[in-house]
Design a protein around this motif. Structure first.
Motif, PDB file in Angstrom:
ATOM      1  N   VAL A  11      -3.430  -3.282  -5.324  1.00 59.61           N
ATOM      2  CA  VAL A  11      -2.468  -2.995  -4.255  1.00 59.61           C
ATOM      3  C   VAL A  11      -1.039  -3.238  -4.749  1.00 59.61           C
ATOM      4  CG1 VAL A  11      -4.051  -3.374  -2.324  1.00 59.61           C
ATOM      5  CG2 VAL A  11      -2.835  -5.312  -3.311  1.00 59.61           C
ATOM      6  N   THR A  13       1.147  -0.988  -5.896  1.00 60.48           N
ATOM      7  CA  THR A  13       2.100   0.065  -5.525  1.00 60.48           C
ATOM      8  C   THR A  13       1.782   0.529  -4.106  1.00 60.48           C
ATOM      9  OG1 THR A  13       0.727   1.900  -6.300  1.00 60.48           O
ATOM     10  CG2 THR A  13       2.172   0.844  -7.937  1.00 60.48           C
ATOM     11  N   LYS A  14       2.735   1.258  -3.518  1.00 58.58           N
ATOM     12  CA  LYS A  14       2.497   1.786  -2.161  1.00 58.58           C
ATOM     13  C   LYS A  14       1.305   2.732  -2.147  1.00 58.58           C
ATOM     14  CE  LYS A  14       7.062   1.298  -0.187  1.00 58.58           C
ATOM     15  NZ  LYS A  14       8.180   1.951   0.498  1.00 58.58           N
ATOM     16  N   GLN A  15       1.165   3.548  -3.178  1.00 58.01           N
ATOM     17  CA  GLN A  15       0.034   4.480  -3.257  1.00 58.01           C
ATOM     18  C   GLN A  15      -1.292   3.722  -3.316  1.00 58.01           C
ATOM     19  OE1 GLN A  15      -0.166   7.679  -2.809  1.00 58.01           O
ATOM     20  NE2 GLN A  15      -2.349   7.789  -3.264  1.00 58.01           N
ATOM     21  N   GLN A  16      -1.352   2.655  -4.114  1.00 54.14           N
ATOM     22  CA  GLN A  16      -2.573   1.853  -4.208  1.00 54.14           C
ATOM     23  C   GLN A  16      -2.876   1.171  -2.875  1.00 54.14           C
ATOM     24  OE1 GLN A  16      -1.506  -0.611  -7.546  1.00 54.14           O
ATOM     25  NE2 GLN A  16      -2.619   0.685  -9.006  1.00 54.14           N
ATOM     26  N   MET A  17      -1.840   0.694  -2.186  1.00 54.97           N
ATOM     27  CA  MET A  17      -2.058   0.072  -0.872  1.00 54.97           C
ATOM     28  C   MET A  17      -2.601   1.098   0.116  1.00 54.97           C
ATOM     29  SD  MET A  17       0.936  -2.796  -0.331  1.00 54.97           S
ATOM     30  CE  MET A  17       2.231  -1.636  -0.060  1.00 54.97           C
ATOM     31  N   ARG A  18      -2.072   2.320   0.078  1.00 48.99           N
ATOM     32  CA  ARG A  18      -2.576   3.379   0.962  1.00 48.99           C
ATOM     33  C   ARG A  18      -4.043   3.684   0.669  1.00 48.99           C
ATOM     34  NH1 ARG A  18       2.794   5.481   0.750  1.00 48.99           N
ATOM     35  NH2 ARG A  18       2.369   6.579  -1.193  1.00 48.99           N
ATOM     36  N   GLU A  19      -4.390   3.763  -0.625  1.00 49.18           N
ATOM     37  CA  GLU A  19      -5.777   4.059  -0.988  1.00 49.18           C
ATOM     38  C   GLU A  19      -6.717   2.947  -0.554  1.00 49.18           C
ATOM     39  OE1 GLU A  19      -6.409   5.271  -5.019  1.00 49.18           O
ATOM     40  OE2 GLU A  19      -4.833   6.776  -4.935  1.00 49.18           O
ATOM     41  N   THR A  21      -6.237   0.844   1.950  1.00 49.50           N
ATOM     42  CA  THR A  21      -6.324   0.926   3.412  1.00 49.50           C
ATOM     43  C   THR A  21      -7.225   2.079   3.830  1.00 49.50           C
ATOM     44  OG1 THR A  21      -4.142  -0.060   3.677  1.00 49.50           O
ATOM     45  CG2 THR A  21      -4.989   1.242   5.529  1.00 49.50           C
ATOM     46  N   LYS A  22      -7.080   3.198   3.183  1.00 51.76           N
ATOM     47  CA  LYS A  22      -7.912   4.368   3.501  1.00 51.76           C
ATOM     48  C   LYS A  22      -9.395   4.054   3.279  1.00 51.76           C
ATOM     49  CE  LYS A  22      -8.565   9.186   2.212  1.00 51.76           C
ATOM     50  NZ  LYS A  22      -8.157  10.270   1.317  1.00 51.76           N
TER      51      LYS A  22
END
Length: 101
Positions: A11, A13-19, A21-22
């Motif tokens: 988590v 990066t923002k992209q990793q956090m989004r993934e 969470t998804k």
């Protein structure tokens, strides 16, 4: 039969956090309950249902990170010892067959 999904997802990066969470939201949408922050559990009605869930999990894996999937029989699940705030908790019971519908 029970299926447990345990994961350790990056988590940074923002992209990793989004993934991450998804993936958590996918598990919740699939009927999993959060047992701990990155440990989710769900009752499956037999080996065919387990294999179907496993395929759906595999199709929704995040690009990076580690995901472990475990299966437990009803008897093994009832034997899990739980502690909360240094106190032993009562064992969880398996759901009744009719409670699933």
């Amino acid at each position: 039969m029970w299926i447990f999904v345990m994961f350790d997802l990056p988590v940074g990066t923002k992209q990793q956090m989004r993934e991450a969470t998804k993936f958590r939201e996918f598990l919740l949408d699939e009927g999993f309950e959060m047992s701990q922050f990155s440990v989710y559990a769900r009752f499956c009605n037999g080996l065919d249902a387990y294999e179907a869930r496993l395929r759906r999990i595999e199709a929704n894996l995040p690009e990076k990170g580690d995901v472990h999937v475990l299966s437990f029989t009803d008897r093994q699940y009832e034997g899990i010892v739980r502690f909360s705030s240094q106190k032993r908790k009562r064992p969880r019971e398996n759901p009744d067959q009719l409670a699933l519908f």
